[in-house]
Each structure stands twice: as structure tokens, then as C-alpha cells.
Design an enzyme around this catalytic site. Structure first.
Site, PDB file in Angstrom:
ATOM      1  N   LEU A 188       0.835  -1.198   0.000  1.00  0.00           N
ATOM      2  CA  LEU A 188       0.000   0.000   0.000  1.00  0.00           C
ATOM      3  C   LEU A 188       0.868   1.247   0.000  1.00  0.00           C
ATOM      4  CD1 LEU A 188      -3.266   0.629   1.945  1.00  0.00           C
ATOM      5  CD2 LEU A 188      -1.498   2.392   1.886  1.00  0.00           C
TER       6      LEU A 188
ATOM      7  N   HIS B 222       7.137   1.154  11.721  1.00  0.00           N
ATOM      8  CA  HIS B 222       7.741   2.422  11.320  1.00  0.00           C
ATOM      9  C   HIS B 222       6.836   3.567  11.774  1.00  0.00           C
ATOM     10  CE1 HIS B 222       9.054   5.674   8.631  1.00  0.00           C
ATOM     11  NE2 HIS B 222      10.186   5.015   8.492  1.00  0.00           N
TER      12      HIS B 222
END
Length: 354
Positions: A126, A230
């Protein structure tokens, strides 16, 4: 108006741009023209194939801003993560070392190579244009894939998984890779990440140590990175947890990013989705209602948009002519609708893995 649809050959330049701007760079969306062309061809083949059970199909979608006539995001479903080659992860485990003579009992945390996630359907690759992050476009792109799976359950596994990018330091390096994989490859994280995206991850698992890794032997920075997403993906992680996914014991073999899993029928989109016949009415006459994802029931011409969840007293979904046209539906045809809003986040581990 934003619409999610299957990828087309003409979308290749947009995919190149999105792959190059992904934060961080994604192994499963390499900025490599030939691989992206293969992705489009593979996706078209999957949408055109009759499927009775999940296999090596890859379904790639894009989100298009029709006012700008621009593709601004992409996302993929891998019907079976390890259909062609095992999908490797590290599984977090606990070993007990005990000695009655020394009166010692220690619980030691380890990581062991695993391919248990291979049977799951993987939501991956994505990337969204920076201008649209934090808007409904982000949720639509991420969760329209669930609307597609809900319509064609035979094409996908009962368990869905999402592997989130792991933590990187200020220099873009992975503390986990530097403490583990770098010893076996003598290459930086970004370099090996690109190679794995252009080729495959299987050769990595073949060279990585086959024995359990004792976490106490890793650097503190590497240990702290295990299972940590992240920073740019903290909000997406929260949304998928609100959807009903749970953290698993599995992490990525490169950067130790978290792998979350969910039973298909327990996810919010599946539980709350409902079919409604369409009633077309002028946009100005539609009553106020909460936004919802609305999807047609056309395999190769799948479309999903955000529109008001406005129901008539007889249960018909009232759509504007513009939304009906984008979805390719006429009055009386059925569409699948699910609320865009999600409940509060419940951040837990999979009870079956504790």
C-alpha cells in the site's frame, strides 16, 4: 470523487511514482518498471480467472481521484502469502533453561524462522500520495480490499495478515538488520530490501541462520525494534487493530516489523457489511448520514467509493446519480455497504499465540 478499482496497464507511470515515494520503501512494491509491469499483468490475470480456492493470485488496486483524473494510491491482495514459495517470518518464542543442581531457571526470549503465515491471505504493497494521507482516501484504499474479499470469499483464506514496515533510525537504517542479517550478507538494509523486492525473499531465508536467535545476544537497539512499526505507519496500524486485527508473534525477517492477523469473519468490515438495493436520487435531496464504503458486485470491474449510508424506510440505499455512475449500478441493483467509522482500538495479542 475518489474510487478504488483494479489496476490497468495505463496506470504504470503512477505505480512507478507511488513505489518511489513510499515511506519507507516497500519490499513488495519495488520501484522497478519491469516488476511493476509484471504486477499489472498478474493482477489482470487474477481478476479474469475463475477461482475456487486461494492460490498465487495477486489482486492490485488503485485509488483514482476522478476530478484530477489522477491515480493517487495503490494496494494489493496476495491470495496466499506463500503460494509459490514459503513466506518467511521470525516467530517470537520463549525457551526455558533450568538446572536443579544450580537452582537456576531462566526464561529466554528467542526468534525462530517460521513459514506459518504462508497459508494466510496477505494485504500488502500500500502506497498513497502524501496529499491524501489522513483523509478518507487512506481508509478507503486500505479497507476496500476487505470489501472485495467479502464478496469473493472462495478466493481468499480464512486468516488475513498484514506485515507493517519495521522501525528505522534517523539514517534510514534498520537496527534489527544491522544486528542480525548484516552479519550474513555484509549489505545495508536499503540495499538488501531492494534486491529482495526485485527478486524474492526466499534466498534471504536460505542464508539467514536456521537456529533460534537469542534476543539477549542482540544489541539493545535491535531488541527494541522487534515488533515495532515504522513511525509513518502508526496510524494505519491503529486503524487495522480497530478493524479487528490482532498482533501476532510473527515479525519480518529483515526489519522485525510487526505482522498482524485477523479471522476474516471477526473483522468489522465483514461483520457490519450489508447488501442493499439502490435507489438513485439527486445529491441535494439525500438525507444526512454517516459515510460508508459502497462497492458494486462486478469482479473485473470492481468499484468502491465513500458515500452517505442513507437508507430509505424500505432499506434501499440512496445514491446520487454521480455515485451510481461511478459504481456502474442502476436503480434496483444491489451494492455492498459498510460503515467507514471503526470502534475504539483494542490493541491485543492473538490469544491463540500466547
Amino acid at each position: 470523487m475518489l474510487v478504488v478499482r483494479p489496476v490497468r496497464p495505463a496506470d504504470l507511470p503512477a505505480l512507478e511514482r507511488l513505489a518511489g515515494s513510499a515511506t519507507p520503501r516497500l519490499t513488495n512494491l519495488p520501484a522497478h518498471r519491469d516488476r511493476l509491469e509484471e504486477r499489472i499483468t498478474r493482477s489482470q490475470r487474477a481478476f479474469g480467472r475463475e477461482v475456487d480456492f486461494p492460490g498465487d493470485e495477486h489482486y492490485t488496486f488503485v485509488i483514482e481521484d476522478r476530478e484530477r483524473d489522477e491515480v493517487v494510491g495503490t494496494a494489493t491482495i496476495r491470495a496466499q502469502a506463500g503460494a509459490n514459495e514459503a513466506y518467511y517470518t521470525y516467530r517470537q518464542e520463549t525457551l526455558i533453561h533450568a538446572s536443579q543442581q544450580l537452582n537456576v531457571r531462566r526464561e529466554v526470549q528467542t526468534l525462530s524462522l517460521s513459514h506459518e503465515v504462508s497459508e494466510a491471505t496477505l494485504l500488502c504493497a500500500l502506497s498513497l500520495d502524501e496529499r491524501y494521507k489522513g483523509t478518507s482516501a487512506e481508509s478507503l484504499l486500505r479497507r476496500a480490499r476487505l470489501m472485495f474479499i467479502a464478496q469473493y470469499p472462495e478466493r481468499f483464506a480464512e486468516i488475513l495478515a498484514v506485515a507493517f514496515p519495521g522501525f528505522l533510525d534517523a539514517e534510514g537504517e534498520s537496527p534489527f538488520w544491522n544486528s542480525v542479517g548484516n552479519h550474513f550478507f555484509a549489505r545495508g538494509y536499503q540495499d538488501i530490501n531492494h534486491i529482495a523486492g526485485v527478486r524474492s525473499k526466499s534466498f534471504i531465508a536460505e542464508v539467514m541462520p536456521q537456529f533460534p536467535l537469542y534476543l539477549s545476544l542482540l544489541t539493545p537497539q535491535a531488541r527494541a525494534a522487534i515488533g515495532r512499526e515504522h513511525p509513518a505507519h502508526e496510524t494505519p496500524m491503529q486503524e487495522m487493530l480497530a478493524e479487528g486485527f490482532v498482533r501476532s508473534r510473527h515479525v519480518d525477517i529483515f526489519d522485525a516489523g510487526p505482522v498482524i492477523k485477523g479471522e476474516r469473519e471477526r473483522l468489522e468490515t465483514f461483520r457490519r457489511a450489508a447488501w442493499h438495493p439502490v435507489r438513485v436520487r439527486p445529491a441535494a435531496s439525500l438525507p444526512d448520514a454517516e459515510p460508508a464504503m459502497i462497492a458494486n458486485q462486478k469482479l473485473g470491474e470492481f468499484r468502491c467509493v465513500v458515500a452517505r449510508y442513507a437508507l430509505s424506510p424500505t432499506g434501499q440505499l440512496m445514491l446520487s446519480p454521480e455515485h451510481a455512475e461511478v459504481l456502474g449500478v442502476e436503480e434496483g441493483r444491489a451494492v455492498l455497504a459498510a460503515p467507514l467509522a471503526l470502534p475504539a482500538v483494542d490493541d491485543v495479542y492473538d490469544e491463540g499465540e500466547l
